[in-house]
Design a protein around this motif. Structure first.
Motif, PDB file in Angstrom:
ATOM      1  N   HIS A   1      -3.190   5.645  -1.443  1.00 57.29           N
ATOM      2  CA  HIS A   1      -4.171   4.945  -0.629  1.00 57.29           C
ATOM      3  C   HIS A   1      -4.451   5.781   0.620  1.00 57.29           C
ATOM      4  CE1 HIS A   1      -2.235   1.474  -2.971  1.00 57.29           C
ATOM      5  NE2 HIS A   1      -3.351   1.843  -3.583  1.00 57.29           N
ATOM      6  N   HIS A   2      -4.516   5.186   1.780  1.00 55.41           N
ATOM      7  CA  HIS A   2      -4.890   5.951   2.970  1.00 55.41           C
ATOM      8  C   HIS A   2      -3.721   6.753   3.534  1.00 55.41           C
ATOM      9  CE1 HIS A   2      -8.430   3.264   2.967  1.00 55.41           C
ATOM     10  NE2 HIS A   2      -9.005   4.247   3.618  1.00 55.41           N
ATOM     11  N   ARG A   3      -4.068   7.842   4.233  1.00 51.69           N
ATOM     12  CA  ARG A   3      -3.073   8.668   4.912  1.00 51.69           C
ATOM     13  C   ARG A   3      -2.878   8.231   6.363  1.00 51.69           C
ATOM     14  NH1 ARG A   3      -2.004  13.847   2.735  1.00 51.69           N
ATOM     15  NH2 ARG A   3      -2.857  14.085   0.644  1.00 51.69           N
TER      16      ARG A   3
ATOM     17  N   ALA B   1       0.870  -1.186   0.000  1.00 55.95           N
ATOM     18  CA  ALA B   1       0.000   0.000   0.000  1.00 55.95           C
ATOM     19  C   ALA B   1       0.898   1.225   0.000  1.00 55.95           C
ATOM     20  CB  ALA B   1      -0.914   0.003   1.218  1.00 55.95           C
TER      21      ALA B   1
ATOM     22  N   LEU C   1      -3.624   2.507   6.495  1.00 56.09           N
ATOM     23  CA  LEU C   1      -2.625   2.080   5.520  1.00 56.09           C
ATOM     24  C   LEU C   1      -2.142   0.668   5.841  1.00 56.09           C
ATOM     25  CD1 LEU C   1      -1.263   3.386   3.030  1.00 56.09           C
ATOM     26  CD2 LEU C   1       0.709   3.853   4.484  1.00 56.09           C
TER      27      LEU C   1
ATOM     28  N   PHE D   1       1.258   5.728   0.183  1.00 59.33           N
ATOM     29  CA  PHE D   1       0.751   7.076   0.482  1.00 59.33           C
ATOM     30  C   PHE D   1       1.340   8.015  -0.573  1.00 59.33           C
ATOM     31  CE2 PHE D   1       1.950  11.217   2.150  1.00 59.33           C
ATOM     32  CZ  PHE D   1       0.746  11.699   2.636  1.00 59.33           C
TER      33      PHE D   1
ATOM     34  N   ASP E   1      -4.711  -1.642   4.598  1.00 61.32           N
ATOM     35  CA  ASP E   1      -4.595  -1.762   3.141  1.00 61.32           C
ATOM     36  C   ASP E   1      -3.544  -2.800   2.762  1.00 61.32           C
ATOM     37  OD1 ASP E   1      -6.447   0.263   3.057  1.00 61.32           O
ATOM     38  OD2 ASP E   1      -5.010   1.824   2.521  1.00 61.32           O
TER      39      ASP E   1
END
Length: 679
Positions: free
Chosen positions: A374-376, A369, A381, A371, A384
């Motif tokens: 995807h997620h912060r 995953a 993360l 940054f 993910d």
């Protein structure tokens, strides 16, 4: 400091600004004949003098003597005088007034001048040795001239003697020089202070020093410099123990989470990207089980060594536990950089390493995953990457898979189903439905296959098409399998008690079930408790049970069941990876021909040839053959011509509830179908 005070040959008495004794060493008590109990209570200076006067300590009290001994009467910085005690001892009394209003008074026995001088020399030598042994140097700084007077041992400790303050600052690590200036200002404003700095020692290496000082007057600081390299080394060792994996030396889970948070924060500030890789060594358990944990540890260390070679200085490699690793790529320009790195790691881990003349190897599955793609949030993360890792394992392992939102939706759906299945198991909502197996020779029922169904409270009757993914979850699969086997055993016992002949009833075992070494014992115990003979029971396994790390366990389980009289059926034969060698090695009694070959049996010559070959192979090896998915009389006739022993499918009956089986058996027509199932 207390150790130094107690070792000097002078009596030392320190009075604070409020007029109370703060320090009184044993030498002062001995020289002055003071009561120890009184001095330990930190009395007022006036109380001590009052006690001495009551004891006749001062003889004839003169005005000069009163002025000398009275604390409030001291109006000079330093006051020296001599007096003779009642026992004849002559003391030299030296009083130093402190800026805060207190004082320090020393008492020296000078009865014999030479002895007193020698005692002073001894005291000074002890102090020098104490400084040397403690690896500390004393100093005094004039803030107007920035000149520093240092003790003799400063040359050994610091590589410099008395001289400009710059001599010291120039050897301080550049990153710590501002600390020295801040330290001076703090001492001047607050009266005392301390700091720690890195320093270039005389041998050319960097060490750690602690600086402590007090303000003396407007422009003067006095202090001590300590070598604290040993303490720093101990702190570093403690920190490493708390933050690193002892086997591989990699960052542990705690440090990994700290580094991940730091990397995401820094990337958010700088606009760079972060790649997060979660890694699992494939089939690592096999190495531990077959070669032992010592070899497994070596494999982990080798894997850690290889992983280190793929990261830059600011990246982090961590061992999260067991055979789980993680990599933080702290500065990447795009997600493609992380993907390329992951692919390189997968390839590198395939290479075997040598141990005692043999090649050992493992592969790695990676979930990736990134940054900001995807997620912060670090927690999200991690989820993910974990979801991507699961997908990598599910798709065959030894590969890297990038996270997608679709994968998360699938996983969340899976988690929801898992929760519902656990509740369903607790509520006994899973039941067996029975599909008859019919002899292609006699047309009679020769057995049943028990198929799991879920009586869902809101969704109705559900087939494994809805909950089948849970069979890969070992705990759920084992619980579901046991619930099914117990119900099947109870149903068979009920049918037998009614005088019905149900033949063998087969239960499907998942790959997760077959990984449980205690499975055979549990099945045989359930049959015994239900008073059902093993001649009425069969287990069906797919060809995957014979592959990978399950092979040895599966072989032992199936052999134990076979020896106890339970029939072993190989389900979906021809669609997987089983070979003739597997049929020879494992105790297979029954081959089930997959419905994909039966479906086009009439129209496809290749499928017809495959079915004929399987039947012929089974008979040659003494195995019973059953065709699945039979839906037409033409298919049944062709199978009968081929020599297939039995069949099951919608031609004969759909799966039935347990309570309907007795009526089906009683009303069954040898022509091939139950009257109740015809439409």
């Amino acid at each position: 400091m207390n150790a130094v005070v107690e070792h000097v040959d002078q009596g030392i008495l320190m009075v604070d600004a409020n007029g109370y004794v703060a320090v009184c060493n044993q030498r002062a008590i001995d020289l002055l004949g003071l009561p120890a109990d009184l001095m330990r209570s930190h009395p007022s200076f006036e109380a001590v003098k009052r006690w001495q006067m009551e004891q006749g300590e001062f003889g004839t009290v003169t005005e000069a003597l009163l002025r000398a001994i009275k604390y409030e009467g001291i109006n000079v910085e330093i006051l020296d005088y001599e007096r003779q005690r009642p026992d004849g001892t002559v003391l030299e009394v030296r009083t130093n007034r402190l800026p805060n209003g207190g004082m320090v008074r020393t008492f020296t026995d000078i009865t014999i001048r030479n002895a007193a001088e020698n005692a002073i020399r001894v005291s000074e030598e002890r102090l020098r040795l104490a400084l040397q042994a403690s690896r500390m140097a004393a100093w005094e700084l004039d803030l107007e001239t920035l000149w520093v007077d240092r003790s003799e041992n400063s040359m050994v400790l610091l590589g410099i003697s008395s001289g400009p303050a710059a001599d010291f600052i120039d050897r301080v690590h550049p990153d710590d020089r501002q600390r020295v200036t801040t330290f001076w200002h703090a001492v001047m404003s607050e009266g005392s202070g301390a700091t720690e700095v890195r320093y270039l020692s005389p041998d050319g290496t960097h060490t750690w020093l602690s600086l402590r000082a007090e303000r003396k007057g407007e422009n003067r600081l006095i202090g001590l410099t300590f070598d604290i390299a040993d303490r720093k080394a101990a702190e570093e060792a403690i920190w490493r123990t708390a933050n690193h994996d002892p086997l591989t030396g990699l960052a542990n889970r705690a440090l990994f989470h700290v580094r991940l948070n730091e990397a995401l924060k820094n990337a958010g500030d700088s606009g760079a990207g972060v790649g997060l890789l979660l890694l699992d060594l494939d089939d690592f358990k096999d190495v531990n089980d077959t070669l032992g944990h010592a070899v497994g540890d070596l494999l982990l260390q080798e894997a850690a060594l290889r992983l280190r070679s793929f990261v830059a200085e600011g990246d982090t490699v961590a061992r999260l536990g067991g055979d789980e690793f993680a990599i933080i790529l702290a500065e990447i320009s795009a997600g493609s950089d992380a993907i390329a790195r992951a692919a390189e790691i997968v390839e590198a881990l395939r290479a075997p390493f040598q141990h005692e003349g043999r090649a050992l190897s493992t592969t790695v599955s990676i979930g990736l995953a990134t940054f900001p793609e995807h997620h912060r949030d670090p927690v999200e993360l991690m989820k993910d990457a974990d979801i991507a890792l699961y997908r990598a394992k599910e798709q065959g392992r030894s590969q890297a898979v990038v996270y997608t939102s679709a994968a998360r939706e699938t996983m969340e759906h899976r988690v929801t189903i898992a929760h519902d299945v656990r509740e369903g198991l607790a509520a006994q909502q899973f039941v067996p439905y029975y599909q008859p197996k019919v002899s292609l020779v006699t047309g009679r029922i020769v057995g049943f296959e028990a198929l799991a169904r879920w009586n869902h409270p809101t969704k109705g009757l559900l087939t494994p098409g809805y909950f089948g993914s849970m069979f890969s979850e070992q705990a759920i699969s084992i619980a579901l399998g046991e619930q099914m086997i117990r119900q099947v055993a109870a149903d068979v016992r009920l049918w037998l008690d009614q005088g019905l002949e149900c033949g063998r009833v087969a239960v499907n075992l998942s790959s997760a079930d077959i990984s449980d070494p205690k499975l055979a014992d549990r099945i045989l115990r359930i049959l015994e408790e239900a008073r059902v003979s093993s001649e009425h029971f069969e287990v069906e396994v797919t060809e995957t049970a014979f592959l990978g790390r399950r092979t040895a366990t599966a072989s032992a389980i199936l052999s134990e069941l076979h020896e106890a009289g339970v029939s072993i059926a190989l389900d979906d034969f021809g669609t997987g990876f089983a070979s003739l060698l597997h049929l020879k090695q494992f105790p297979v009694d029954h081959i089930k021909i997959d419905q994909s070959f039966v479906q086009n049996l009439i129209s496809d010559d290749s499928d017809a040839a495959i079915v004929a070959a399987i039947v012929s192979l089974g008979h040659a090896m003494g195995m019973h053959t059953t065709a699945e998915g039979v839906e037409s009389a033409e298919q049944a006739a062709r199978l009968r011509e081929t020599g297939c022993d039995s069949a099951q499918g919608y031609l004969y009956a759909r799966p039935l509830q347990g309570e309907k089986v007795p009526k089906t058996i009683r009303n069954w027509s040898p022509a091939g179908r139950s009257p109740s199932t015809r439409s």
